[in-house]
Motif scaffolding. Sequence first.
Motif, PDB file in Angstrom:
ATOM      1  N   THR A 337       0.811  -1.207   0.000  1.00  0.00           N
ATOM      2  CA  THR A 337       0.000   0.000   0.000  1.00  0.00           C
ATOM      3  C   THR A 337       0.852   1.267   0.000  1.00  0.00           C
ATOM      4  N   ARG A 338       0.395   2.270  -0.735  1.00  0.00           N
ATOM      5  CA  ARG A 338       1.030   3.587  -0.720  1.00  0.00           C
ATOM      6  C   ARG A 338       0.305   4.529   0.239  1.00  0.00           C
ATOM      7  N   ASP A 339      -0.658   4.027   0.967  1.00  0.00           N
ATOM      8  CA  ASP A 339      -1.348   4.855   1.949  1.00  0.00           C
ATOM      9  C   ASP A 339      -0.457   5.044   3.172  1.00  0.00           C
ATOM     10  N   TYR A 340      -0.841   5.962   4.031  1.00  0.00           N
ATOM     11  CA  TYR A 340      -0.053   6.256   5.214  1.00  0.00           C
ATOM     12  C   TYR A 340      -0.847   5.940   6.474  1.00  0.00           C
ATOM     13  N   LEU A 341      -0.127   5.872   7.572  1.00  0.00           N
ATOM     14  CA  LEU A 341      -0.759   5.694   8.874  1.00  0.00           C
ATOM     15  C   LEU A 341      -0.034   6.587   9.869  1.00  0.00           C
ATOM     16  N   LEU A 342      -0.801   7.326  10.647  1.00  0.00           N
ATOM     17  CA  LEU A 342      -0.243   8.196  11.673  1.00  0.00           C
ATOM     18  C   LEU A 342      -0.487   7.567  13.030  1.00  0.00           C
ATOM     19  N   GLU A 343       0.575   7.402  13.798  1.00  0.00           N
ATOM     20  CA  GLU A 343       0.491   6.752  15.107  1.00  0.00           C
ATOM     21  C   GLU A 343       0.872   7.755  16.194  1.00  0.00           C
ATOM     22  N   LEU A 344      -0.081   8.088  17.036  1.00  0.00           N
ATOM     23  CA  LEU A 344       0.151   9.058  18.112  1.00  0.00           C
ATOM     24  C   LEU A 344       0.414   8.336  19.425  1.00  0.00           C
ATOM     25  N   ASP A 345       1.554   8.600  20.010  1.00  0.00           N
ATOM     26  CA  ASP A 345       1.915   8.111  21.335  1.00  0.00           C
ATOM     27  C   ASP A 345       1.791   9.288  22.291  1.00  0.00           C
ATOM     28  N   ALA A 369      -2.228  15.055  10.613  1.00  0.00           N
ATOM     29  CA  ALA A 369      -1.264  15.048  11.711  1.00  0.00           C
ATOM     30  C   ALA A 369      -1.562  16.161  12.710  1.00  0.00           C
ATOM     31  N   MET A 370      -1.855  17.354  12.193  1.00  0.00           N
ATOM     32  CA  MET A 370      -2.155  18.476  13.082  1.00  0.00           C
ATOM     33  C   MET A 370      -3.495  18.283  13.802  1.00  0.00           C
ATOM     34  N   ALA A 371      -4.444  17.626  13.149  1.00  0.00           N
ATOM     35  CA  ALA A 371      -5.713  17.339  13.823  1.00  0.00           C
ATOM     36  C   ALA A 371      -5.482  16.421  15.027  1.00  0.00           C
ATOM     37  N   MET A 372      -4.515  15.522  14.930  1.00  0.00           N
ATOM     38  CA  MET A 372      -4.211  14.618  16.039  1.00  0.00           C
ATOM     39  C   MET A 372      -3.402  15.319  17.133  1.00  0.00           C
ATOM     40  N   LEU A 373      -2.505  16.214  16.739  1.00  0.00           N
ATOM     41  CA  LEU A 373      -1.636  16.874  17.717  1.00  0.00           C
ATOM     42  C   LEU A 373      -2.287  18.084  18.380  1.00  0.00           C
ATOM     43  N   SER A 374      -3.203  18.743  17.695  1.00  0.00           N
ATOM     44  CA  SER A 374      -3.744  20.019  18.176  1.00  0.00           C
ATOM     45  C   SER A 374      -4.384  19.952  19.549  1.00  0.00           C
ATOM     46  N   PRO A 375      -5.208  18.933  19.871  1.00  0.00           N
ATOM     47  CA  PRO A 375      -5.831  18.924  21.202  1.00  0.00           C
ATOM     48  C   PRO A 375      -4.799  18.936  22.333  1.00  0.00           C
ATOM     49  N   GLY A 376      -3.741  18.142  22.197  1.00  0.00           N
ATOM     50  CA  GLY A 376      -2.726  18.086  23.233  1.00  0.00           C
ATOM     51  C   GLY A 376      -1.885  19.346  23.329  1.00  0.00           C
ATOM     52  N   LEU A 377      -1.830  20.096  22.231  1.00  0.00           N
ATOM     53  CA  LEU A 377      -1.051  21.338  22.217  1.00  0.00           C
ATOM     54  C   LEU A 377      -1.914  22.568  22.466  1.00  0.00           C
ATOM     55  N   GLY A 378      -3.215  22.351  22.635  1.00  0.00           N
ATOM     56  CA  GLY A 378      -4.117  23.468  22.888  1.00  0.00           C
ATOM     57  C   GLY A 378      -4.322  24.374  21.697  1.00  0.00           C
TER      58      GLY A 378
END
Length: 518
Positions: A337-345, A369-378
């Motif tokens: 697959t050429r699709d991607y996966l974002l894994e948030l720890d 990526a920013m949609a996943m990181l934004s809540p934790g970064l406010g």
Amino acid sequence: MALEYDLLVVGGGINGAGIARDAAGRGLRVILCEQHDLAQHTSSASTKLIHGGLRYLEYYEFKLVRKALQEREVLLRAAPHIIWPLRFVMPHDANQRPAWMIRAGLLMYDYLAKREILPASHGLNLREHAAGKPLKGGYRKGFVYSDGWVDDARLVSLNALDAHERGARILTRTRCVSARRDGDRWHAVLESEADGRTQVIEVRARAIVNAAGPWAARFAEAVPGAKKSYGLRLIKGSHIVVKRLFDHPYAYIFQNPDKRIIFAIPYQDDFTLIGTTDLEYHGDAGKVEISAEEVAYLCQMANRYFTRQISAQDVVWTYSGVRPLLDDSSENASAVTRDYLLELDDAGAPMLNVWGGKITTYRKLAEEAMAMLSPGLGVQTQSWTAGAPLPGGDLQQAGELVGRYDFDGFLRDFRARHPWLPDALARRYARSYGARAERLLAGAQDLAALGEELAPGLFEAEARYLADTEWARGADDILWRRSKLGLYCGPQHVARLEAWLAQHAQAGAHGNTQGAHA
């Protein structure tokens, strides 16, 4: 003392640069480090296409193809100087897929996403069409469809430049040698070397993005306590460049007996680009090279279709890259697959691993990526990149995207403003820099004002612009990534450019020039 940032991005390929741009545009304090030059590896070794991936339909990757097709139109508007429409001709080989199956696939390709710029597909009579003339006489029927062409390495540079202009710090030739959680922050150590000296930079960041491409798994493994649930398969893709095989503007997509496809694409006016291969790779991702077997394979596949036969002796340049693809256990390298996966720890200070991906979907990847990181970064700001031009892409109205594709109109105006520029040079400046070509010219009124011609088609003014504005430090940065002028250069030109860059860097170190990224 450690420098304080909101986000540390590790990796200066297309995904890292895209995420840095998106994050900086949302007001975050961003720092990006890249161990070599921007786009030095995978992101400058693509087939140079912004496309949905017609062949992925065969593997039922409908979601990926639809997402890529939607992005195709977004990117055509964002950077019409370095991304433009390209029509592809597929000769029909009756011994392979039946014509009705190909037509059905192309209809699906046309309608999986809305098209406003690109025309639809249709059938061709190759006996009458210009694209039939270079082909062997047995090919009578064909199909034509649309996708996009991209200057891949410049796409990375422009994303990094936009990130920088929005406040991000971009560090090339800088490795992240360690990273560990320290309370609610990451503590990272970066190292760069210049003039034989090692500079150490300590960074504290609220979050880290691991966008290290082929090195992403190794980086994740080296971070104490980091989560790593997925693996990568490194797939080598190689291309060859030969003297121009045809005179028309169409590209070709060839079906081969091994079920793979090969592209033959007009390249840099005087050449044809042929690729790619798909081979498992287990060596050093930084030292990947084409093999003699790959050269022979690409020549053989081209020779099945073209009247003019080629061999290894006709190859004027090759390039290879390692695609870090998400390991989906496919037995066939072409089917991975050429699709991607974002894994948030987020067990502590957040770390986001980027697994896989393709150049066409980089902007969407960054947005997710920013949609996943934004809540934790406010972060409260909304996504913004879908409607914003990349540097130089505002060809009609500064700062605004246009509703139609009009590079030709821009080029006419550019030539009218600078009639002293040779036509080929004016076109290359317009293509490479778009609206920012005026900054490169810096008010020049004649060719002499551009300075010495350091290499064929490369004047001091451009070299200075690339060194001061786009992080170019070596001859390869300019001749093979910021441009493809290396195709016209000999060793003496490379040596002259290296000497000029060393002198320019030394002058900057003594305060005689004001670099944009000091």
